[in-house]
Design a protein around this motif. Structure first.
Motif, PDB file in Angstrom:
ATOM      1  N   ASN A  36      36.448 -21.261  85.898  1.00  0.00           N
ATOM      2  CA  ASN A  36      35.011 -21.513  86.021  1.00  0.00           C
ATOM      3  C   ASN A  36      34.815 -22.567  87.106  1.00  0.00           C
ATOM      4  O   ASN A  36      34.852 -23.762  86.833  1.00  0.00           O
ATOM      5  CB  ASN A  36      34.453 -21.999  84.678  1.00  0.00           C
ATOM      6  N   CYS A  39      32.518 -25.819  86.997  1.00  0.00           N
ATOM      7  CA  CYS A  39      32.868 -27.010  86.226  1.00  0.00           C
ATOM      8  C   CYS A  39      34.323 -27.409  86.456  1.00  0.00           C
ATOM      9  O   CYS A  39      34.707 -28.545  86.198  1.00  0.00           O
ATOM     10  CB  CYS A  39      32.608 -26.715  84.749  1.00  0.00           C
ATOM     11  N   ASP A  41      36.848 -25.630  85.005  1.00  0.00           N
ATOM     12  CA  ASP A  41      37.628 -25.224  83.838  1.00  0.00           C
ATOM     13  C   ASP A  41      38.607 -24.120  84.210  1.00  0.00           C
ATOM     14  O   ASP A  41      38.254 -23.184  84.929  1.00  0.00           O
ATOM     15  CB  ASP A  41      36.706 -24.673  82.727  1.00  0.00           C
ATOM     16  N   CYS A  64      36.580 -29.073  80.658  1.00  0.00           N
ATOM     17  CA  CYS A  64      35.700 -29.967  79.923  1.00  0.00           C
ATOM     18  C   CYS A  64      35.855 -29.755  78.420  1.00  0.00           C
ATOM     19  O   CYS A  64      36.490 -28.803  77.974  1.00  0.00           O
ATOM     20  CB  CYS A  64      34.251 -29.724  80.350  1.00  0.00           C
ATOM     21  N   SER A  67      34.716 -26.276  77.113  1.00  0.00           N
ATOM     22  CA  SER A  67      35.593 -25.135  77.410  1.00  0.00           C
ATOM     23  C   SER A  67      36.838 -25.164  76.535  1.00  0.00           C
ATOM     24  O   SER A  67      37.311 -24.135  76.067  1.00  0.00           O
ATOM     25  CB  SER A  67      35.972 -25.114  78.896  1.00  0.00           C
ATOM     26  N   ARG A 125      26.259 -24.991  80.776  1.00  0.00           N
ATOM     27  CA  ARG A 125      27.445 -25.032  79.910  1.00  0.00           C
ATOM     28  C   ARG A 125      27.833 -23.660  79.353  1.00  0.00           C
ATOM     29  O   ARG A 125      28.876 -23.520  78.716  1.00  0.00           O
ATOM     30  CB  ARG A 125      27.200 -25.978  78.729  1.00  0.00           C
ATOM     31  N   CYS A 128      31.123 -22.526  80.591  1.00  0.00           N
ATOM     32  CA  CYS A 128      32.217 -23.292  79.976  1.00  0.00           C
ATOM     33  C   CYS A 128      32.560 -22.684  78.613  1.00  0.00           C
ATOM     34  O   CYS A 128      33.726 -22.526  78.268  1.00  0.00           O
ATOM     35  CB  CYS A 128      31.808 -24.745  79.777  1.00  0.00           C
TER      36      CYS A 128
HETATM   37 ZN    ZN Z   1      33.235 -26.819  81.644  1.00  0.00          ZN
END
Ligand code: ZN
Length: 150
Positions: A36, A39, A41, A64, A67, A125, A128
């Motif tokens: 991702n 972010c 991830d 994060c 995730s 989000r 995530c």
């Molecule tokens: Zn994330």
């Protein structure tokens, strides 16, 4: 409702700090990598299949808290389920995180996954929270390429 939110937060924190099924599976029948970029991830999902059932599942990666918690909860939720059941669970989950805040949550169908219902308030989000699920789908479809949620 405040108590429920607190409980949900605690569960997310717990799963992000101590993710379940957080390891590689050397003899995996299927695996896929998800990314991702929004972010940062990254997740790799490993699956062992027995007939049509997810006999074992694990993941590694970094990202994060959302995730990580989501991947951890996902592995717990789909272990022992058939491919079809796992797919249906993903659809329920996806509907929840992309729904409108305040929409009724199918807690009977989602079980513990309902702790991530608050994600629907934070559109950024959603990726995530759904990364591990998209990666699982890719693994089950034996797609070799990297899943990237652009
Ligand atoms: Zn994330």
């Amino acid at each position: 409702m405040a108590d429920l939110r607190e409980l949900y937060q605690e569960t997310i924190l717990d799963h992000s700090k101590k993710p379940r099924n957080f390891h590689e599976i050397a003899e995996a029948d299927a695996s896929a990598v998800g990314h991702n970029p929004l972010c940062g991830d990254r997740v790799t999902v490993y699956v062992r299949l027995r007939d049509d059932t997810i006999a074992d599942i694990a993941f590694v990666g970094q990202g994060c808290a959302i995730s990580k918690a989501s991947a951890s909860l996902m592995t717990d939720a789909v272990k022992g389920k058939s491919r079809v059941q796992a797919h249906q669970l993903f659809q329920l989950f996806h509907r929840m995180v992309t729904g409108k805040p305040g929409d009724p949550v199918n807690t009977a169908g989602l079980g513990k996954l309902a702790v991530l219902s608050g994600v629907s308030e934070f559109p950024v989000r959603v990726k995530c929270a759904s990364l591990a699920w998209h990666t699982l789908e890719a693994a089950l479809e034996s797609k070799k390429e990297i899943v990237s949620l652009e």
